[in-house]
Design a protein around this motif. Structure first.
Motif, PDB file in Angstrom:
ATOM      1  N   TRP A 101     -12.844 -50.278  17.428  1.00 43.11           N
ATOM      2  CA  TRP A 101     -11.842 -51.208  17.986  1.00 43.11           C
ATOM      3  C   TRP A 101     -12.087 -52.563  17.344  1.00 43.11           C
ATOM      4  O   TRP A 101     -13.201 -53.091  17.406  1.00 43.11           O
ATOM      5  N   VAL A 102     -11.073 -53.100  16.718  1.00 42.92           N
ATOM      6  CA  VAL A 102     -11.179 -54.436  16.125  1.00 42.92           C
ATOM      7  C   VAL A 102     -10.149 -55.332  16.816  1.00 42.92           C
ATOM      8  O   VAL A 102      -8.957 -55.006  16.864  1.00 42.92           O
ATOM      9  N   GLY A 103     -10.626 -56.441  17.357  1.00 42.80           N
ATOM     10  CA  GLY A 103      -9.729 -57.382  18.024  1.00 42.80           C
ATOM     11  C   GLY A 103      -8.849 -58.108  17.010  1.00 42.80           C
ATOM     12  O   GLY A 103      -9.179 -58.182  15.826  1.00 42.80           O
ATOM     13  N   ARG A 106     -27.195 -49.062  26.109  1.00 47.38           N
ATOM     14  CA  ARG A 106     -26.389 -49.224  27.322  1.00 47.38           C
ATOM     15  C   ARG A 106     -27.295 -49.567  28.505  1.00 47.38           C
ATOM     16  O   ARG A 106     -28.470 -49.204  28.536  1.00 47.38           O
ATOM     17  N   LEU A 136     -19.986 -43.603  18.301  1.00 46.30           N
ATOM     18  CA  LEU A 136     -20.470 -44.969  18.087  1.00 46.30           C
ATOM     19  C   LEU A 136     -19.426 -45.742  17.294  1.00 46.30           C
ATOM     20  O   LEU A 136     -18.568 -45.148  16.646  1.00 46.30           O
ATOM     21  N   ALA A 137     -19.537 -47.051  17.345  1.00 48.39           N
ATOM     22  CA  ALA A 137     -18.671 -47.881  16.507  1.00 48.39           C
ATOM     23  C   ALA A 137     -19.078 -47.666  15.050  1.00 48.39           C
ATOM     24  O   ALA A 137     -20.243 -47.822  14.706  1.00 48.39           O
ATOM     25  N   ARG A 193     -18.502 -48.914  11.261  1.00 48.51           N
ATOM     26  CA  ARG A 193     -17.966 -50.088  10.558  1.00 48.51           C
ATOM     27  C   ARG A 193     -18.064 -49.996   9.045  1.00 48.51           C
ATOM     28  O   ARG A 193     -17.733 -50.948   8.343  1.00 48.51           O
ATOM     29  N   SER A 196     -12.950 -60.333  12.873  1.00 47.79           N
ATOM     30  CA  SER A 196     -14.063 -59.588  13.473  1.00 47.79           C
ATOM     31  C   SER A 196     -14.130 -58.145  12.960  1.00 47.79           C
ATOM     32  O   SER A 196     -14.914 -57.348  13.473  1.00 47.79           O
TER      33      SER A 196
HETATM   34  C1  LIG Z   1     -12.484 -54.023  23.779  1.00 48.53           C
HETATM   35  C2  LIG Z   1     -13.375 -53.908  22.571  1.00 48.53           C
HETATM   36  C3  LIG Z   1     -13.289 -54.861  21.560  1.00 48.53           C
HETATM   37  C4  LIG Z   1     -14.084 -54.745  20.418  1.00 48.53           C
HETATM   38  N1  LIG Z   1     -13.902 -55.634  19.390  1.00 48.53           N
HETATM   39  C5  LIG Z   1     -14.622 -55.467  18.255  1.00 48.53           C
HETATM   40  C6  LIG Z   1     -14.362 -56.283  17.120  1.00 48.53           C
HETATM   41  O1  LIG Z   1     -13.470 -57.144  17.122  1.00 48.53           O
HETATM   42  N2  LIG Z   1     -15.114 -56.085  16.011  1.00 48.53           N
HETATM   43  C7  LIG Z   1     -16.087 -55.118  15.951  1.00 48.53           C
HETATM   44  O2  LIG Z   1     -16.712 -54.971  14.882  1.00 48.53           O
HETATM   45  N3  LIG Z   1     -16.356 -54.318  17.013  1.00 48.53           N
HETATM   46  C8  LIG Z   1     -15.636 -54.461  18.153  1.00 48.53           C
HETATM   47  N4  LIG Z   1     -15.858 -53.621  19.215  1.00 48.53           N
HETATM   48  C9  LIG Z   1     -16.924 -52.593  19.135  1.00 48.53           C
HETATM   49  C10 LIG Z   1     -18.111 -52.930  20.065  1.00 48.53           C
HETATM   50  O3  LIG Z   1     -18.753 -54.091  19.592  1.00 48.53           O
HETATM   51  C11 LIG Z   1     -19.070 -51.741  20.102  1.00 48.53           C
HETATM   52  O4  LIG Z   1     -18.409 -50.586  20.550  1.00 48.53           O
HETATM   53  C12 LIG Z   1     -20.238 -52.050  21.048  1.00 48.53           C
HETATM   54  O5  LIG Z   1     -21.037 -53.065  20.487  1.00 48.53           O
HETATM   55  C13 LIG Z   1     -21.130 -50.856  21.323  1.00 48.53           C
HETATM   56  O6  LIG Z   1     -21.544 -50.281  20.117  1.00 48.53           O
HETATM   57  P1  LIG Z   1     -21.457 -48.682  19.951  1.00 48.53           P
HETATM   58  O7  LIG Z   1     -20.018 -48.314  20.224  1.00 48.53           O
HETATM   59  O8  LIG Z   1     -21.837 -48.411  18.508  1.00 48.53           O
HETATM   60  O9  LIG Z   1     -22.400 -48.082  20.931  1.00 48.53           O
HETATM   61  C14 LIG Z   1     -15.049 -53.698  20.333  1.00 48.53           C
HETATM   62  C15 LIG Z   1     -15.127 -52.740  21.360  1.00 48.53           C
HETATM   63  C16 LIG Z   1     -14.289 -52.831  22.443  1.00 48.53           C
HETATM   64  C17 LIG Z   1     -14.364 -51.746  23.510  1.00 48.53           C
END
Ligand SMILES: Cc1cc2nc3c(=O)[nH]c(=O)nc-3n(C[C@H](O)[C@H](O)[C@H](O)COP(=O)(O)O)c2cc1C
Length: 169
Positions: free
Chosen positions: A111-113, A152, A11-12, A14, A65
């Motif tokens: 991933w942070v843009g 999802r 999972l993401a 943070r 972000s």
């Molecule tokens: C291409 C990409 C760009 C993303 N950019 C950001 C971002 O800038 N900031 C952030 O906090 N999360 C970012 N994410 C994380 C997604 O928001 C996160 O993976 C998605 O909401 C699903 O959540 P989960 O991975 O916890 O299931 C990014 C993910 C991807 C794949």
């Protein structure tokens, strides 16, 4: 952890514990990036490992972000040569390699843009010919992750069997 189990549960992340990640784990994550396949094996990428707290704070301030990058144990900034046609796809694959390798070691990431690319380049001394794709902060998760609880679309909505519109399952 098997590959599918890593994909299923990752999972993401943070927010991070105030705890260092061992150097060998950091090296393994970087090695996972280096070993990733790229179009025509061109390897158009560079990975900048940021570990100094002051630099992480500056990076976090530039990541609108992903300000939580400031609290990560370390971050890896991913860039690709501007003249690479497949650079973004190559980098995305390397990022996924790093995210999964970290996850297997109990290290969360995300991933942070990058919105303020010029300022990030200046901070890291990166050339203007390097397109920055993402900042990936890493650290032990501050909270226990909800393993496998993913929001999802259902399989039948996005996976098709034979023809578009025929649900796979
Ligand atoms: C291409 C990409 C760009 C993303 N950019 C950001 C971002 O800038 N900031 C952030 O906090 N999360 C970012 N994410 C994380 C997604 O928001 C996160 O993976 C998605 O909401 C699903 O959540 P989960 O991975 O916890 O299931 C990014 C993910 C991807 C794949």
């Amino acid at each position: 952890m098997g590959v599918f189990e890593a994909v299923r549960t990752v999972l993401a992340v943070r927010s991070y514990q105030d705890r260092a990640v061992p150097a060998e784990v950091v090296s393994r994550i970087a090695e996972a990036a280096r070993l990733t396949a790229s179009s025509q094996n061109r390897q158009p990428w560079h990975f900048i490992v940021v570990e100094a707290r002051a630099a992480l704070r500056q990076l976090g301030a530039l990541c609108t972000s992903g300000p939580y990058t400031a609290d990560a144990a370390f971050a890896i900034v991913v860039g690709v040569n501007a003249d690479s046609r497949s650079g973004t796809a190559d980098a995305a694959r390397a990022i996924q390699s790093m995210v999964l390798t970290a996850w297997e070691a109990g290290v969360g990431s995300n991933w942070v843009g990058i919105a303020r690319a010029d300022e990030v380049r200046t901070l890291l001394g990166a050339p203007s010919t390097l397109n920055l794709v993402a900042v990936v902060p890493f650290g032990y998760p501050a909270r226990r992750a909800g393993l496998g609880k993913k929001d999802r679309k259902p399989l039948g909505e996005v996976v098709h069997r034979g023809r578009f519109g025929v649900p796979f399952a």
